[in-house]
Design an enzyme around this catalytic site. Structure first.
Site, PDB file in Angstrom:
ATOM      1  N   GLY A   1       2.582  25.377 -17.290  1.00  0.00           N
ATOM      2  CA  GLY A   1       2.082  24.882 -16.015  1.00  0.00           C
ATOM      3  C   GLY A   1       0.825  24.053 -16.219  1.00  0.00           C
TER       4      GLY A   1
ATOM      5  N   CYS B   1       3.484  28.880 -23.185  1.00  0.00           N
ATOM      6  CA  CYS B   1       2.302  28.054 -22.951  1.00  0.00           C
ATOM      7  C   CYS B   1       1.432  28.686 -21.846  1.00  0.00           C
ATOM      8  CB  CYS B   1       2.693  26.619 -22.649  1.00  0.00           C
ATOM      9  SG  CYS B   1       1.341  25.476 -22.931  1.00  0.00           S
ATOM     10  N   TYR B   2       1.413  28.110 -20.638  1.00  0.00           N
ATOM     11  CA  TYR B   2       0.663  28.764 -19.568  1.00  0.00           C
ATOM     12  C   TYR B   2       1.120  30.214 -19.429  1.00  0.00           C
ATOM     13  CZ  TYR B   2      -1.504  29.540 -14.962  1.00  0.00           C
ATOM     14  OH  TYR B   2      -2.252  30.013 -13.928  1.00  0.00           O
TER      15      TYR B   2
ATOM     16  N   HIS C   1       6.342  24.793 -26.710  1.00  0.00           N
ATOM     17  CA  HIS C   1       7.443  24.687 -25.742  1.00  0.00           C
ATOM     18  C   HIS C   1       8.790  24.718 -26.461  1.00  0.00           C
ATOM     19  CE1 HIS C   1       5.224  23.783 -22.004  1.00  0.00           C
ATOM     20  NE2 HIS C   1       4.298  23.343 -22.852  1.00  0.00           N
TER      21      HIS C   1
ATOM     22  N   GLU D   1      11.650  24.793 -25.022  1.00  0.00           N
ATOM     23  CA  GLU D   1      12.708  24.223 -24.181  1.00  0.00           C
ATOM     24  C   GLU D   1      12.892  22.721 -24.386  1.00  0.00           C
ATOM     25  OE1 GLU D   1       9.764  25.295 -23.312  1.00  0.00           O
ATOM     26  OE2 GLU D   1       8.912  24.302 -21.552  1.00  0.00           O
TER      27      GLU D   1
ATOM     28  N   SER E   1      32.462  12.973   1.118  1.00  0.00           N
ATOM     29  CA  SER E   1      32.149  11.547   0.989  1.00  0.00           C
ATOM     30  C   SER E   1      32.994  10.844  -0.054  1.00  0.00           C
ATOM     31  CB  SER E   1      30.681  11.406   0.567  1.00  0.00           C
ATOM     32  OG  SER E   1      30.535  11.978  -0.725  1.00  0.00           O
TER      33      SER E   1
ATOM     34  N   VAL F   1      31.230  13.023  -6.222  1.00  0.00           N
ATOM     35  CA  VAL F   1      31.603  14.138  -7.097  1.00  0.00           C
ATOM     36  C   VAL F   1      31.334  15.491  -6.433  1.00  0.00           C
ATOM     37  CG1 VAL F   1      31.239  15.209  -9.339  1.00  0.00           C
ATOM     38  CG2 VAL F   1      30.844  12.758  -9.049  1.00  0.00           C
ATOM     39  N   ASP F   2      30.146  15.642  -5.887  1.00  0.00           N
ATOM     40  CA  ASP F   2      29.729  16.963  -5.415  1.00  0.00           C
ATOM     41  C   ASP F   2      30.608  17.451  -4.268  1.00  0.00           C
ATOM     42  OD1 ASP F   2      27.753  16.204  -7.147  1.00  0.00           O
ATOM     43  OD2 ASP F   2      26.338  15.679  -5.559  1.00  0.00           O
TER      44      ASP F   2
ATOM     45  N   THR G   1      33.500  16.390  -3.418  1.00  0.00           N
ATOM     46  CA  THR G   1      34.906  16.495  -3.814  1.00  0.00           C
ATOM     47  C   THR G   1      35.164  17.828  -4.515  1.00  0.00           C
ATOM     48  OG1 THR G   1      35.071  14.118  -4.083  1.00  0.00           O
ATOM     49  CG2 THR G   1      36.751  15.424  -5.178  1.00  0.00           C
TER      50      THR G   1
ATOM     51  N   ARG H   1      16.706   5.412   7.539  1.00  0.00           N
ATOM     52  CA  ARG H   1      17.230   6.652   6.955  1.00  0.00           C
ATOM     53  C   ARG H   1      17.338   7.756   8.009  1.00  0.00           C
ATOM     54  NH1 ARG H   1      17.265   7.978   1.670  1.00  0.00           N
ATOM     55  NH2 ARG H   1      17.049   6.265   0.200  1.00  0.00           N
TER      56      ARG H   1
ATOM     57  N   LYS I   1      24.422  19.031 -12.245  1.00  0.00           N
ATOM     58  CA  LYS I   1      25.467  18.005 -12.054  1.00  0.00           C
ATOM     59  C   LYS I   1      26.517  18.028 -13.168  1.00  0.00           C
ATOM     60  CE  LYS I   1      26.476  14.007  -9.692  1.00  0.00           C
ATOM     61  NZ  LYS I   1      26.244  13.733  -8.264  1.00  0.00           N
TER      62      LYS I   1
HETATM   63  N1  LIG Z   1      30.320   9.152   4.565  1.00  0.00           N
HETATM   64  C1  LIG Z   1      30.192  10.489   4.528  1.00  0.00           C
HETATM   65  N2  LIG Z   1      31.027  11.270   5.258  1.00  0.00           N
HETATM   66  C2  LIG Z   1      30.899  12.610   5.234  1.00  0.00           C
HETATM   67  N3  LIG Z   1      29.986  13.268   4.536  1.00  0.00           N
HETATM   68  C3  LIG Z   1      29.134  12.551   3.796  1.00  0.00           C
HETATM   69  C4  LIG Z   1      29.191  11.132   3.738  1.00  0.00           C
HETATM   70  N4  LIG Z   1      28.236  10.702   2.903  1.00  0.00           N
HETATM   71  C5  LIG Z   1      27.610  11.801   2.449  1.00  0.00           C
HETATM   72  N5  LIG Z   1      28.141  12.917   2.977  1.00  0.00           N
HETATM   73  C6  LIG Z   1      27.718  14.318   2.771  1.00  0.00           C
HETATM   74  O1  LIG Z   1      26.401  14.317   2.229  1.00  0.00           O
HETATM   75  C7  LIG Z   1      26.365  15.069   1.029  1.00  0.00           C
HETATM   76  C8  LIG Z   1      25.335  14.517   0.099  1.00  0.00           C
HETATM   77  O2  LIG Z   1      25.699  13.259  -0.393  1.00  0.00           O
HETATM   78  P1  LIG Z   1      25.572  12.964  -1.931  1.00  0.00           P
HETATM   79  O3  LIG Z   1      25.841  11.519  -2.126  1.00  0.00           O
HETATM   80  O4  LIG Z   1      24.322  13.567  -2.428  1.00  0.00           O
HETATM   81  O5  LIG Z   1      26.750  13.853  -2.577  1.00  0.00           O
HETATM   82  P2  LIG Z   1      28.231  13.438  -2.882  1.00  0.00           P
HETATM   83  O6  LIG Z   1      28.559  12.206  -2.130  1.00  0.00           O
HETATM   84  O7  LIG Z   1      29.110  14.613  -2.631  1.00  0.00           O
HETATM   85  O8  LIG Z   1      28.232  13.207  -4.424  1.00  0.00           O
HETATM   86  P3  LIG Z   1      27.547  12.003  -5.214  1.00  0.00           P
HETATM   87  O9  LIG Z   1      26.110  12.421  -5.407  1.00  0.00           O
HETATM   88  O10 LIG Z   1      28.301  11.966  -6.490  1.00  0.00           O
HETATM   89  O11 LIG Z   1      27.688  10.763  -4.383  1.00  0.00           O
HETATM   90  C9  LIG Z   1      27.786  14.991   0.500  1.00  0.00           C
HETATM   91  O12 LIG Z   1      28.062  16.078  -0.387  1.00  0.00           O
HETATM   92  C10 LIG Z   1      28.586  15.069   1.763  1.00  0.00           C
HETATM   93  O13 LIG Z   1      28.650  16.429   2.164  1.00  0.00           O
HETATM   94  O1  LIG Z   2      23.151  11.393  -0.673  1.00  0.00           O
HETATM   95  C1  LIG Z   2      22.111  10.734  -0.758  1.00  0.00           C
HETATM   96  N1  LIG Z   2      21.402  10.521   0.364  1.00  0.00           N
HETATM   97  C2  LIG Z   2      20.275   9.776   0.395  1.00  0.00           C
HETATM   98  O2  LIG Z   2      19.666   9.600   1.447  1.00  0.00           O
HETATM   99  C3  LIG Z   2      19.875   9.201  -0.848  1.00  0.00           C
HETATM  100  N2  LIG Z   2      18.840   8.397  -1.193  1.00  0.00           N
HETATM  101  C4  LIG Z   2      18.945   8.179  -2.534  1.00  0.00           C
HETATM  102  N3  LIG Z   2      20.011   8.813  -3.015  1.00  0.00           N
HETATM  103  C5  LIG Z   2      20.483   8.864  -4.394  1.00  0.00           C
HETATM  104  O3  LIG Z   2      19.568   9.692  -5.098  1.00  0.00           O
HETATM  105  C6  LIG Z   2      19.371   9.192  -6.417  1.00  0.00           C
HETATM  106  C7  LIG Z   2      17.899   8.892  -6.643  1.00  0.00           C
HETATM  107  O4  LIG Z   2      17.556   7.820  -5.805  1.00  0.00           O
HETATM  108  P1  LIG Z   2      16.079   7.280  -5.556  1.00  0.00           P
HETATM  109  O5  LIG Z   2      15.470   7.090  -6.911  1.00  0.00           O
HETATM  110  O6  LIG Z   2      16.265   5.985  -4.827  1.00  0.00           O
HETATM  111  O7  LIG Z   2      15.400   8.344  -4.747  1.00  0.00           O
HETATM  112  C8  LIG Z   2      20.270   7.963  -6.533  1.00  0.00           C
HETATM  113  O8  LIG Z   2      21.499   8.375  -7.084  1.00  0.00           O
HETATM  114  C9  LIG Z   2      20.436   7.523  -5.097  1.00  0.00           C
HETATM  115  O9  LIG Z   2      21.633   6.784  -4.879  1.00  0.00           O
HETATM  116  C10 LIG Z   2      20.602   9.468  -1.989  1.00  0.00           C
HETATM  117  N4  LIG Z   2      21.708  10.225  -1.953  1.00  0.00           N
HETATM  118  N1  LIG Z   3       1.777  23.144 -20.906  1.00  0.00           N
HETATM  119  C1  LIG Z   3       1.089  24.162 -20.420  1.00  0.00           C
HETATM  120  O1  LIG Z   3       1.611  25.154 -19.965  1.00  0.00           O
HETATM  121  C2  LIG Z   3      -0.396  23.978 -20.393  1.00  0.00           C
HETATM  122  C3  LIG Z   3      -1.134  25.206 -20.006  1.00  0.00           C
HETATM  123  C4  LIG Z   3      -2.609  24.967 -19.741  1.00  0.00           C
HETATM  124  N2  LIG Z   3      -2.767  24.166 -18.568  1.00  0.00           N
HETATM  125  C5  LIG Z   3      -3.265  24.312 -20.976  1.00  0.00           C
HETATM  126  O2  LIG Z   3      -3.652  23.183 -20.912  1.00  0.00           O
HETATM  127  O3  LIG Z   3      -3.388  24.951 -21.993  1.00  0.00           O
HETATM  128 MG   LIG Z   4      27.563  10.455  -2.313  1.00  0.00          MG
END
Ligand SMILES: Nc1ncnc2c1ncn2[C@@H]1O[C@H](COP(=O)(O)OP(=O)(O)OP(=O)(O)O)[C@@H](O)[C@H]1O
Ligand SMILES: O=c1[nH]c(=O)c2[nH+]cn([C@@H]3O[C@H](COP(=O)(O)O)[C@@H](O)[C@H]3O)c2[nH]1
Ligand SMILES: NC(=O)CC[C@H](N)C(=O)O
Ligand SMILES: [Mg+2]
Length: 539
Positions: free
Chosen positions: A69, A96-97, A189, A191, A244, A247-248, A250, A317, A394
């Protein structure tokens, strides 16, 4: 993504089925890597903030690791563990910490070092060790091994009851162990990949000292999860899922389909901000490959109407996020009336990094962007969440997707953000601007696929910039817009590099196709900004 009431895992089969190592996070940027390393060796691990009240732990861990930390243990206001953690009577490893925390709580023997130590060091194991736990920790390790350090504070003595079991030139207390209890601390560390044998040490702690049963695997996880969800939902209820094509959602949808069959209702919202042919393609692939019936709700007019005249990225947004909620509310009502069944649950594809982000000790970080948030449905719709992936990273989700037989191209799709082209048309969004961005994006992605770049890249897209530039086409002056191409590589999307593998011929082809085929564009730029300082999306 996850609300505060879902910080810990809630009712989950995971802890009942898998031995768990608890990582207590003191805010190190590497904390989550400890969890990762454990999962990689089939040990289930979960991270919670270091301030976690032990009495409120939702599970009994087989061992606890204190992370590193940024603070100094002796500072006022520095984070400290609930001392009850020592009464759990399970092995503890301080990193570490975490080491300094153990030393601080047991004799206050920590202070600022004269020399800070960042980078490589070499640990020498003490000769003639008899300490049982230290011997188990060093099992299979050479007498001298390389490690990576990052600290400014150091121990200036041994805490009560401890002994030195390893040292470096600069850190005489590099590895300490309690003389009788299974409590160890290390200054380096393990990790990070810069500690080449770090994973072996983490493994030794988990297997040789905590004696966990290393059975965490997607194979073991998925059956139990499907079973748990089936029981939780019961024999009659229906579930609505936001899907959507990413991947997630689906993979999450496939898990639900396996659990409750046709009582799962997948909804995709066509918000008018999707890519070329996206809704139709997703509907087909989900039906064809997964047997999931997807309802595509065309709400494009509603979204685009609400976005009219809005240029501020955060406002855009929020409008998009809220409109999603309204659409899902209506859909839940429709399903209730059509099936005359109960809809109590909403499926969401929340991943572990989303959860980690909300639990980190560092507290809520500054809002860079409001991610559109289906979790917002929670309060409004009184629906309970089902998040089958909330414990997974992921790459684990992708593994799970392959295991469930989901087609390769779906599993390896680039992420696509919910707000879609709405945040890739910079500034004001309207149909004409969306059309330009959509066409340019399609050309870019098609060429990426055709040239075999797709799987080398984590995410790629075209964005339309709200500026005009002068050009010349067919001897005529043009005054048109600019397309920015973006392609990045990343492990976790928290940091990213721009992709530097495109050939000149590829870039020439994409640029020429976009200028020739997309009306309204006369220049193409390639974005060479990493994250940070940029972000992946431009709004
Ligand atoms: N057009 C859409 N219609 C319905 N649900 C959506 C839509 N776009 C996003 N979502 C919802 O928002 C969630 C977050 O979107 P996000 O893009 O993070 O995930 P994802 O689309 O499942 O996967 P990936 O990150 O691979 O695109 C999705 O899992 C889905 O539940
Ligand atoms: O589902 C989503 N809803 C959002 O509002 C959103 N904003 C950014 N992204 C995705 O997140 C990752 C990191 O993006 P940024 O560096 O732009 O924050 C990238 O993969 C971006 O495409 C989103 N995904
Ligand atoms: N990486 C760490 O956990 C650092 C611990 C503490 N802050 C230090 O400087 O020693
Ligand atoms: Mg998506």
């Amino acid at each position: 993504m996850s609300s505060s009431e879902t910080l810990t895992s809630g009712p989950s089969a995971v802890h009942a089925s898998f031995d768990t190592i608890l990582v207590l996070d003191f805010g190190s940027q590497y904390s989550h890597l400890i969890t990762r390393r454990l999962r990689e060796i089939n040990v289930y691990a979960e991270m919670l903030p270091c301030t976690q009240k032990i009495a409120e732990l939702p599970f009994k861990p087989k061992g606890v690791i204190f992370s590193g930390g940024p603070y100094s243990v002796y500072d006022e206001g520095a984070p400290h563990v609930d001392p009850a953690v020592f009464e759990l009577n399970v092995p503890i490893l301080g990193v570490c910490y975490g080491l300094q925390e153990i030393a601080w709580l047991n004799g206050r023997c920590v202070g600022a070092g004269e020399k800070r130590e960042y980078g490589p060091a070499s640990v020498t194991v003490e000769k003639g060790l008899t300490n049982k736990n230290a011997l188990a920790f060093f099992k299979g390790m050479p007498e001298v091994f390389d490690v990576w350090m990052s600290h400014g504070d150091k121990l200036h003595g041994l805490p009560n009851g401890y002994e030195i079991v390893g040292r470096t030139d600069n850190s005489p207390f590099a590895v300490i162990a309690h003389k009788t209890e299974p409590i160890l601390g290390i200054q380096f560390h393990p990790e990070v990949t810069h500690t080449p044998l770090g994973k072996q040490l983490i493994k030794n702690f988990a297997l040789e000292i905590c004696h966990v049963n290393a059975s965490w695997s997607m194979e073991n996880f998925v059956d139990k999860e499907i079973d748990r969800i089936r029981k939780m939902i019961g024999p009659n209820e229906h579930v609505i899922g936001a899907v959507s094509g990413g991947v997630d959602s689906t993979v999450a949808a496939k898990v639900l389909k396996e659990a409750i069959g046709d009582r799962f209702h997948a909804i995709m919202v066509d918000n008018g901000l999707l890519r070329l042919n996206e809704a139709e393609e997703v509907r087909q692939t989900l039906g064809e490959y997964l047997g999931i019936k997807l309802t595509v709700v065309d709400a494009s007019e509603e979204f685009i109407g609400k976005l009219a005249g809005v240029t501020d990225p955060e406002k855009k947004r929020k409008i998009i996020g809220n409109t999603f909620i309204h659409v899902f509310e209506r859909e839940a009502e429709r399903i209730v009336s059509e099936t005359s069944g109960k809809v109590e649950y909403l499926l969401q594809g929340t991943l572990y990094p989303d959860v980690i982000e909300s639990i980190s000790f560092k507290g809520p970080s500054q809002t860079i962007k409001t991610h559109h948030n289906v979790g917002g449905l929670l309060a409004d719709m009184k629906l309970k969440l089902i998040e089958p992936l909330r414990e997974l990273f992921k790459d684990e989700v992708r593994q799970l997707g392959e295991l469930l037989g989901i087609e390769h191209s779906l599993v390896w799709r680039h992420p696509f953000p919910g707000p879609g082209l709405g945040i890739r048309v910079l500034g004001e969004v309207n149909k004409a601007q969306l059309e330009i961005a959509r066409k340019a994006d399609h050309i870019f992605i098609s060429e990426i696929r055709a040239h075999g770049y797709y799987e080398q890249i984590s995410q790629a897209f075209a964005a339309l910039l709200p500026v005009k530039a002068v050009g010349v086409m067919g001897d005529k002056r043009t005054y048109e817009q600019v397309i920015a191409l973006r392609a990045i590589t990343t492990h976790d999307f928290m940091t990213a590099d721009w992709f530097d593998g495109f050939s000149v011929a590829f870039l020439k082809k994409v640029s020429s196709r976009i200028c020739n085929e997309v009306n309204g564009v006369n220049r193409v730029f390639y974005d060479i900004s990493s994250k940070p300082p940029a972000t992946v999306e431009m709004e």
